[in-house]
Each structure stands twice: as C-alpha cells, then as structure tokens.
Design a protein around this motif. Structure first.
Motif, PDB file in Angstrom:
ATOM      1  N   TRP A 124       0.914  -1.171  -0.221  1.00 52.56           N
ATOM      2  CA  TRP A 124      -0.067  -0.161  -0.032  1.00 52.56           C
ATOM      3  C   TRP A 124       0.988   1.299  -0.165  1.00 52.56           C
ATOM      4  O   TRP A 124       1.794   1.279   1.009  1.00 52.56           O
ATOM      5  CB  TRP A 124      -0.910  -0.027   1.310  1.00 52.56           C
ATOM      6  N   ILE A 125       0.824   2.067  -0.996  1.00 49.87           N
ATOM      7  CA  ILE A 125       1.847   3.116  -1.032  1.00 49.87           C
ATOM      8  C   ILE A 125       0.871   4.444  -0.975  1.00 49.87           C
ATOM      9  O   ILE A 125      -0.102   4.607  -1.659  1.00 49.87           O
ATOM     10  CB  ILE A 125       2.422   3.132  -2.701  1.00 49.87           C
ATOM     11  N   ALA A 126       1.403   5.414  -0.126  1.00 50.45           N
ATOM     12  CA  ALA A 126       0.885   6.623   0.170  1.00 50.45           C
ATOM     13  C   ALA A 126       0.790   7.539  -1.196  1.00 50.45           C
ATOM     14  O   ALA A 126       1.926   7.668  -1.774  1.00 50.45           O
ATOM     15  CB  ALA A 126       1.429   7.176   1.359  1.00 50.45           C
ATOM     16  N   ARG A 127      -0.395   7.855  -1.364  1.00 53.66           N
ATOM     17  CA  ARG A 127      -0.563   9.062  -2.357  1.00 53.66           C
ATOM     18  C   ARG A 127      -0.157  10.244  -2.203  1.00 53.66           C
ATOM     19  O   ARG A 127      -0.440  10.537  -1.135  1.00 53.66           O
ATOM     20  CB  ARG A 127      -2.038   8.855  -2.860  1.00 53.66           C
ATOM     21  N   LYS A 128       0.545  10.885  -3.171  1.00 58.78           N
ATOM     22  CA  LYS A 128       0.861  12.412  -2.870  1.00 58.78           C
ATOM     23  C   LYS A 128       0.634  13.335  -3.942  1.00 58.78           C
ATOM     24  O   LYS A 128       0.713  12.665  -5.048  1.00 58.78           O
ATOM     25  CB  LYS A 128       2.355  12.210  -2.364  1.00 58.78           C
ATOM     26  N   PRO A 129       0.306  14.473  -3.639  1.00 54.24           N
ATOM     27  CA  PRO A 129      -0.080  15.261  -4.816  1.00 54.24           C
ATOM     28  C   PRO A 129       1.186  15.488  -5.588  1.00 54.24           C
ATOM     29  O   PRO A 129       2.562  15.574  -5.259  1.00 54.24           O
ATOM     30  CB  PRO A 129      -0.363  16.805  -4.128  1.00 54.24           C
ATOM     31  N   ILE A 130       0.840  15.511  -7.015  1.00 59.08           N
ATOM     32  CA  ILE A 130       2.001  15.800  -7.786  1.00 59.08           C
ATOM     33  C   ILE A 130       2.244  17.343  -7.900  1.00 59.08           C
ATOM     34  O   ILE A 130       1.446  18.123  -7.482  1.00 59.08           O
ATOM     35  CB  ILE A 130       1.573  15.397  -9.255  1.00 59.08           C
ATOM     36  N   THR A 131       3.482  17.769  -8.189  1.00 57.66           N
ATOM     37  CA  THR A 131       3.918  19.080  -8.092  1.00 57.66           C
ATOM     38  C   THR A 131       3.132  20.092  -8.642  1.00 57.66           C
ATOM     39  O   THR A 131       2.835  21.215  -7.693  1.00 57.66           O
ATOM     40  CB  THR A 131       5.438  19.123  -8.461  1.00 57.66           C
ATOM     41  N   SER A 132       2.309  19.747  -9.687  1.00 59.45           N
ATOM     42  CA  SER A 132       1.593  20.884 -10.479  1.00 59.45           C
ATOM     43  C   SER A 132      -0.047  20.538 -10.084  1.00 59.45           C
ATOM     44  O   SER A 132      -0.770  21.203 -10.649  1.00 59.45           O
ATOM     45  CB  SER A 132       1.582  20.681 -12.049  1.00 59.45           C
ATOM     46  N   GLN A 133      -0.212  19.489  -9.106  1.00 61.43           N
ATOM     47  CA  GLN A 133      -1.510  19.119  -8.802  1.00 61.43           C
ATOM     48  C   GLN A 133      -1.848  19.717  -7.530  1.00 61.43           C
ATOM     49  O   GLN A 133      -1.093  19.742  -6.487  1.00 61.43           O
ATOM     50  CB  GLN A 133      -1.478  17.552  -8.766  1.00 61.43           C
ATOM     51  N   GLU A 134      -3.111  20.016  -7.232  1.00 61.56           N
ATOM     52  CA  GLU A 134      -3.509  20.695  -6.139  1.00 61.56           C
ATOM     53  C   GLU A 134      -3.700  19.701  -5.175  1.00 61.56           C
ATOM     54  O   GLU A 134      -4.303  18.584  -5.424  1.00 61.56           O
ATOM     55  CB  GLU A 134      -5.058  21.434  -6.345  1.00 61.56           C
ATOM     56  N   PRO A 135      -3.496  19.693  -3.873  1.00 67.13           N
ATOM     57  CA  PRO A 135      -3.709  18.703  -2.721  1.00 67.13           C
ATOM     58  C   PRO A 135      -5.221  18.500  -2.722  1.00 67.13           C
ATOM     59  O   PRO A 135      -6.175  19.445  -2.787  1.00 67.13           O
ATOM     60  CB  PRO A 135      -2.872  19.140  -1.374  1.00 67.13           C
ATOM     61  N   LYS A 136      -5.562  17.158  -2.889  1.00 69.45           N
ATOM     62  CA  LYS A 136      -7.246  16.865  -2.701  1.00 69.45           C
ATOM     63  C   LYS A 136      -7.235  15.664  -1.626  1.00 69.45           C
ATOM     64  O   LYS A 136      -7.060  14.628  -1.418  1.00 69.45           O
ATOM     65  CB  LYS A 136      -7.680  16.106  -3.965  1.00 69.45           C
ATOM     66  N   ARG A 137      -7.808  16.515  -0.329  1.00 68.69           N
ATOM     67  CA  ARG A 137      -7.862  15.559   0.595  1.00 68.69           C
ATOM     68  C   ARG A 137      -9.471  15.447   0.809  1.00 68.69           C
ATOM     69  O   ARG A 137     -10.293  16.226   0.874  1.00 68.69           O
ATOM     70  CB  ARG A 137      -7.520  16.162   2.055  1.00 68.69           C
TER      71      ARG A 137
END
Length: 719
Positions: free
Chosen positions: A677-690
């Motif tokens: 299970w790999i933690a998802r993280k925002p891509i540099t150009s992508q807005e964080p989506k929680r």
C-alpha cells in the motif's frame, strides 16, 4: 513525515489470485498506524490513532486469530483461498503483527512521549519520582488504591482466572529472611518462589496527576504505582520481580440458535464464556522472563503468541489529557455537523418527503434529522405504526427513548433488535427488555442469520388513506458513531420503495414466503445475484470505444465470486475503481487479470463507512447504497439491503462524492499488485486533494449560503 518504505507490506503476497484476508486486515491497521506516525498531525489525534490500532488488534485476536487457532485443531491441512493452512497463516500473522505492534510501541515511546513533554505534559515513571512525588504516590496508593486490589496466589494446582482484556500485575515473591509468614507452607512450596497476580482496577482513572511544576504537568499511571508499591500487598515477602500484562481470549462464540424462548439466556451465557475462553495472545512488558514463562505455560501460549515491549501502556489512557480546554491546540480543527440542507429544522418532514427524497450525509451533516424523524412520529397523533431494525445504537440512545415513548403513546412499535451484534450483545439485550416493557413488539433476530440491514418505516394516517415514510441507511442507528463515521442515508415516501420495505418487514418478523422486491435487493436472497448480474451487464456493454465502468466504495472486499467477476470485467476492458477502507483480497494491476482495476484506501479523521456502488450501464448509470460490504458474511449469511438512488439531483451529488474519494491524493493509499500500500501524494503541479476536507468545505459552504440573510430591495414608486 515517516518514510514510505517503512509502510510497505512484505507479507500479504498472494499465493494465487487472492490476498489473504487476515494479512490484509493487518495492513489496514498499518495504514491507521501511518496516520499516528505523521508528524504534521495534531498530537492528541496521533494518540487517538494509536488507540484505534490497539483496540482493533484486540478484536482481531479475539475473533479472527481465535477462529484460525480452532481451525488449526479441527482441520489443520485445509488451505484457504489464498493458499495458507492454519499453521502457515498463524505464523505469517505473528510475523507481521509483531512488526506493526513494535512500530506502534516505538512511535509511542520515541515520538509521542517526547512531544507530550514538549507540550507541557510529562510522563514520570517511578524511578524518576522526586521525593515529594514518591511520598504523594505512596499515600495515594495506600489510601485510594490498596483497598481495591485483590492479590491472588498461584501454584501448580491453582491458577486464577485472568479476565479477557483486563490489565494485571504479576509478582514473583520471595520470603524475607528471619520472617516466617503465617501458614508459610500453604503459600510457598519448598524450594519455589511464590507468584501472585493482581488485577488493575477498572473503575478508577489509570492516569494520575503528580504534584510539581504548574507549567509542566506531570503524570504517572496506576499500573506503575501497583508495580512500585505492590510489596504492601504481601507482608513477609519481598518482590523479586514484577510484570504488567493482559491476556486476549477467544470471543468467537456462536450462540445456540435453537434456544427458542431461552435465546437471551443463551446469549448471556456466551458473554460469560468470553471471560474464561482459551487465550490467544499475551501482552506484557519485558521486565521478567520467569513470570512471562510461568503465565505462558498456564495459558498454553507459545512464543509467537507473546507481544513484549519496554512499557505496556494503553494509548487510550493518554486521551484523558485531552479533557482540558487548554489542549484544543493538540486536536484537529473543530468541524461542525451542519443542519440538513433539505429538511426543515422545526416542522415535521412529512410534507417535504411527499415532494422529493432527501439524502443525509453524516457526519458532515448532523444526525439530528434521524432522531427528529422518530421523535416526531412518537408525538404525532396521526402516526399509527413504527417499524425498524436495530443493530448497534449506543448507550443512552435518544432513538430508544423515542421508540419507548411512541409505544407508550399507543402506537404499534415493532423493533427487530439484533442480539448477535458482536460486542454489543449485552447492551442490545437491555434495549430489547426496555422496549418490551414499554409495550413495543420486539423481534430478537433471525435464526442462523444476523439482521444487519438499516431500515425504518413510519406509517401515518392521512386523509382517507395511509402514507408510508421510509429511512434507509448504510450505517447504524447510533447518534454517537454518526459523529465519527461517514455514512449516507435516504429519507423517502416513494411508493415502490415503501412496498418493498413492507415486504421486507413481513419476511423478517413473521412467516412469509420469500416475495420478489421491485426496488430493493436483499441478502441472502438476491443481493449477491443482482451485484453479479450488474457486473456482467458492464461486461456485455463494454467496448474499446465505450468501455464500461464500475466504482465501488465499501469497508471490505473478500467475496470470491464477486472478485472473480471483477477480474472478468477487467479482462473485458471495464474500468473498475475501488475505494476499500479495510480488507481487500482482490489483487489489482495484474496483466491479463486485473490491469484495469485500481484500489485505494482512505484513512482520515472520520471512519469511512458508506457502501456506494456505481455502474455505468452504457450511459444509463445507476447508483446503489447498501448496508452490505462485498464479503461472504454480508452477502451469504446476513440480512442486508441494497437500495437505488432514483432522484437525479441526489444521484449527481453521490456521484460527485464518489469521484472526490477516487481522486483523493492525501490521506489515501493505493494498493499494488505485490501487496504494498503506497501513500498517495500530490504531484507538484497538482492541487492537494483531501477527500474529507473537500466534503466538509462543500457542506460548510451550503450551510453558509442557506443561513445567509436574504437581501430585499426597496423600490421607489411615484405617489
């Protein structure tokens, strides 16, 4: 933040086409532990996550590990669908569970306690007591705790009952020189030291505040005082060694379904048995190998069953620190539970529900409308009857009070109380008795099936006919958990749904042949069949130009038939997006089997609990809500309901919510084909989506718009 490599799974690699259920469950708790170890989270919330891991493992060993140990004796060579025999599986569980538990203990000792001290709350162990603190603790122990303690001797012919889950202290005793205790030969056999066991009291706080610096509040634990001053329990003996421990026992008991009118007595007998059933796990500190060995021998536990740590501390005890107002900075930002956007706050809901259905999404929206719905029915002179199911409803429930009031007001109240709801049996027995005394008709479940459906129907006399109002939910009728669990429910007066609900209650409360339902699906009758049929429909309609799509959100996915159907869908080009909070036995991303399947899991401040199923259906999309996960127990061995979302605006709202979950790149992990299970993280150009924060802000904006004062324009006119 903790490095991702620490959170990758090494033990759930499938031996065929399925991950193992139990090992997948451990990985879910590893994801909860991941949140506890995130340095950017508020401190008390991290402690809360540690506490959740602890309680989850307690239940896991009581139920799942106990059942595997039983299978090890009855059918040792039988393999599960992931390819493990009971012995092989117990070994893998021990390896991985020890890794996760050790990581939890390390987080508590090396991160949480230093951060608490930094915030002005210091844990002081007895060897760190100042003279003043030692005198204070000694007085407290003698005056307030010593009278509560009952030391129990042990020898080869007598070993005391160690109650399930409760903490105990063990003492290795040695007679003092030149002192002869009364009846010494009765207590100590020649050449052997004496061992005594003391249960830690449960009716008092285990966190004890110490005198000291006002700016830095210092505390110790009752467990420490008992170990430190326990010598007072054994005059004439000195304590050679001591150890803190607790035992987890088998709680996977089946009640005698043929008990008939004595069913409640049979259930109460099950509750008693849990306290003395066979042991499956020993938790202890590592202060005494001799005491550990002695307890292991008397409880028939092996080394794989023992979980040692430097300090055996229940993280839940530390949550008491958060009771003071000054600790609000150590918690999540307060999130409001907003009033329903579609239901009036004062008037009854009858007129609104005649016009359209209403969706309630807790905990973003308040659960009050459900309580109000039942309370209004209890007081309304035109309401004739209330029928509902109760699985878990919590303590001091306003729903129970409203049902009792309705019965006392002369309404026919029928409640199916599921007495077999594990770990809530005792409470449900109390509710059943109280409702019966108030005049309600109480159905004590169904033989060999748990009633897990969440449904309520109110029948009201209106003009010359009757009108039925229905509430269907993905979660329990429990106002307390509704503040912590994310669930959806539907209020409706749709006649087709009401007809099916009427049929449902006739089936579960009386003698009724199974009748077809037009709108609802019911397990174990046709819910699984309908799910499989809808998956097959996606396969038939799917093409390279117009691929099918299935989006499903649930707690767990373990059903072999459903998983195989999803594999078939993937092979046919159907895109399958799964949001699985807990157990997932499906293996995604395998070429030729599941390359079109994606699995994510969200762990955040609210526990994700909705069951939502979307099927593209060649452009004629359908969405269903359900009380059932896609598990064997839900689809084959429980009474469950699945219901469609029929109104376009509610459909669009739920679809938007599903998309929000699937696109989340914070507080989300994605499952790989190798079991990691790999933690998802925002891509540099992508807005964080929680996802949970997006949903909260959405409902907040709706509430603000609803409460905003309406602007009135004054128009000048010629006189």
């Amino acid at each position: 933040m903790t490095k991702d490599r620490k959170w990758r799974n090494r033990n759930t690699m499938a031996k065929n086409t399925f991950f193992n259920r139990e090992l997948s469950w451990i990985e879910f708790n590893n994801r909860v532990l991941y949140e506890a170890c995130r340095s950017e989270l508020p401190l008390l919330e991290r402690i809360q996550f540690l506490s959740i891991v602890t309680s989850n493992f307690n239940e896991f060993f009581q139920v799942r590990v106990a059942s595997i140990k039983r299978a090890q004796k009855t059918d040792p060579h039988k393999k599960d669908i992931s390819g493990y025999t009971p012995t092989q599986l117990l070994k893998q569980i021990s390896i991985r569970a020890h890794e996760v538990v050790n990581k939890k203990n390390e987080c508590l000792e090396k991160e949480i306690f230093p951060l608490l001290e930094k915030e002005g709350f210091t844990y002081i162990r007895p060897d760190q007591f100042s003279a003043e603190q030692k005198n204070f603790c000694q007085r407290q122990f003698a005056q307030n705790y010593l009278p509560l303690l009952t030391p129990l001797r042990t020898d080869t012919s007598f070993f005391p009952l160690i109650n399930n889950l409760l903490y105990h202290a063990a003492f290795l005793l040695k007679p003092m020189q030149d002192i002869n205790p009364v009846n010494k030969e009765f207590f100590v056999k020649e050449g052997k030291a004496a061992i005594a066991v003391v249960q830690i009291p449960t009716g008092v706080s285990r966190l004890i505040w110490l005198p000291g610096n006002e700016k830095n509040k210092q505390f110790t634990l009752l467990d420490d005082l008992i170990l430190e001053f326990g010598t007072a329990l054994f005059p004439g003996f000195e304590v050679k060694e001591s150890m803190l421990f607790n035992v987890i026992r088998d709680a996977d008991f089946a009640v005698d379904e043929d008990a008939g009118s004595n069913f409640i007595e049979a259930m109460e007998e099950v509750l008693v048995k849990r306290q003395s059933s066979f042991a499956v796990r020993l938790n202890c500190n590592n202060s005494s190998s001799e005491l550990k060995k002695f307890i292991m021998q008397n409880l028939n536990l092996g080394q794989d069953d023992v979980y040692e740590c430097d300090n055996l501390i229940d993280p839940g005890v530390l949550l008491e620190i958060g009771k003071s107002e000054e600790t609000s900075r150590l918690k999540f930002e307060s999130w409001e539970h907003f009033a329903s956007k579609s239901l009036p706050e004062e008037e009854p809901y009858w007129d609104v529900l005649k016009q359209h259905d209403v969706l309630l999404h807790v905990p973003y929206e308040s659960y009050n409308p459900v309580v109000k719905f039942i309370s209004d029915a209890a007081d309304d002179p035109d309401v004739i009857s209330i029928k509902m199911t109760l699985y878990r409803t919590g303590s001091d429930s306003p729903i129970i009070n409203a049902l009792k009031k309705a019965a006392q007001n002369g309404k026919q109240v029928t409640v199916l109380v599921e007495l077999k709801a594990r770990f809530d049996e005792e409470r449900n027995i109390v509710w059943a008795n109280e409702l019966e005394k108030a005049g309600a008709i109480v159905i004590q479940g169904i033989v060999n099936l748990k009633v897990h459906a969440k449904v309520l129907m109110i029948i009201r006399k209106e003009d010359t006919s009757i009108k039925r109002y229905v509430h269907l939910s993905t979660g329990n009728y429990n106002p307390k958990t509704a503040r912590l669990y994310s669930d959806m429910s539907l209020f409706t007066s749709n006649q087709l749904i009401a007809n099916d609900v009427t049929t449902f209650f006739n089936i579960v409360t009386g003698y009724s042949a199974l009748q077809p339902m037009k709108i609802l699906s019911m397990a174990p009758v046709n819910l699984k069949t309908n799910i499989l049929a809808m998956i097959q429909r996606e396969i038939r309609f799917s093409s390279p130009e117009n691929p099918g799509m299935i989006i499903a959100k649930m707690n767990s996915l373990t059903h072999e038939e459903v998983i195989n159907a999803l594999y078939d869908a993937s092979r046919a080009g159907v895109k399958v997006l799964l949001n699985i909070r807990g157990i997932c036995m499906l293996i995604p991303g395998v070429k030729g089997m599941s390359e079109n399947i994606q699995v994510i899991s969200i762990v955040d401040r609210y526990l994700e609990h909705e069951r939502i199923f979307y099927f593209k259906n060649s452009g004629q999309s359908e969405i269903y809500l359900s009380s059932a996960d896609w598990m064997d127990r839900n689809l084959d061995r429980r009474i469950e309901l699945m219901f469609p979302v029929l109104e376009p605006d509610i459909f669009a709202e739920i679809k938007e919510t599903l998309d929000t979950y699937i696109n989340s790149n914070m507080n989300a992990h994605q499952l790989r084909s190798d079991g990691q299970w790999i933690a998802r993280k925002p891509i540099t150009s992508q807005e964080p989506k929680r996802a949970q924060e997006i949903l909260y802000r959405k409902y907040k904006k709706i509430a603000e718009k609803k409460s905003a004062p309406k602007i009135q324009f004054k128009i000048r006119r010629r006189g």
